[in-house]
Design an enzyme around this catalytic site. Sequence first.
Site, PDB file in Angstrom:
ATOM      1  N   THR A  47       0.882  -1.194  -0.039  1.00  0.00           N
ATOM      2  CA  THR A  47      -0.138  -0.040  -0.064  1.00  0.00           C
ATOM      3  C   THR A  47       0.843   1.253  -0.026  1.00  0.00           C
ATOM      4  O   THR A  47       0.617   2.237  -0.661  1.00  0.00           O
ATOM      5  CB  THR A  47      -0.885   0.038   1.128  1.00  0.00           C
ATOM      6  OG1 THR A  47      -1.750  -1.196   1.171  1.00  0.00           O
ATOM      7  CG2 THR A  47      -1.793   1.024   1.303  1.00  0.00           C
ATOM      8  N   CYS A  48       1.942   1.336   0.794  1.00  0.00           N
ATOM      9  CA  CYS A  48       2.677   2.544   0.941  1.00  0.00           C
ATOM     10  C   CYS A  48       3.549   2.625  -0.482  1.00  0.00           C
ATOM     11  O   CYS A  48       3.833   3.843  -1.175  1.00  0.00           O
ATOM     12  CB  CYS A  48       3.924   2.296   1.976  1.00  0.00           C
ATOM     13  SG  CYS A  48       3.246   2.386   3.602  1.00  0.00           S
ATOM     14  N   THR A  49       3.727   1.579  -1.283  1.00  0.00           N
ATOM     15  CA  THR A  49       4.467   1.770  -2.650  1.00  0.00           C
ATOM     16  C   THR A  49       3.454   2.345  -3.515  1.00  0.00           C
ATOM     17  O   THR A  49       3.853   3.220  -4.306  1.00  0.00           O
ATOM     18  CB  THR A  49       5.096   0.177  -3.007  1.00  0.00           C
ATOM     19  OG1 THR A  49       6.219  -0.115  -2.021  1.00  0.00           O
ATOM     20  CG2 THR A  49       5.590   0.416  -4.337  1.00  0.00           C
TER      21      THR A  49
END
Length: 154
Positions: A47-49
Site C-alpha cells: 500500500t505504501c509503495t
Amino acid sequence: MSGSVPRAGDPAPDFTLPDTHGTPTQLADLRGQSVLLVFFPFAFSGTCTAELSELRDTVEDFEAAGVRLLAVSTDPVFTLKAWQEIEGFGFDLLSDFWPHGAAASAFGVFDEESGHALRGSFLVDADGIVRWSLVRPRGARRELDEYRAALAEI
C-alpha cells in the site's frame, strides 16, 4: 497513538529528520513555501509503495502549486535510500527512526503498539500553519483526489 493530530489553523509541530543522504531537514527551515507531509508505515510494503508511486507520478502537480512533498516513516535511512533508488521517488524521504517515531508522535500519527506511523497527511502553509490534514486507520489508503482537493484550497 501519542499526541494529538494538529487541525487546520494549528501551528505545525517542528522536527528535524535526516533524508536518504543523512542530511538533516528541519520543517521550520522550510518556511516561505508550502509543504505536504506524508507519513507512511513502511517502505517496501504494497500500500505504501502504491500511494507514494502515485505521488511520484504526479509530483509536478504539487510543484506547480508551490508545494514541497516530504514523505516520512520510521524506517532507517538506509532502508529509505534503497527504496527511493528502486522506486525512483523524486521527492525527499525522511527517517523518523530515532528517536523512534518522534515526528509522527508530534503529529499524533504514531502507533505505539506497532511502532510505526499511521497514514497521516498534513498540508502546511508557508507560515508553518496546518491548512489540511487527513489520517487513515491501519489498512486504509489515501486517494490522490484527496490531495488534489487540498491543493485546490491553497
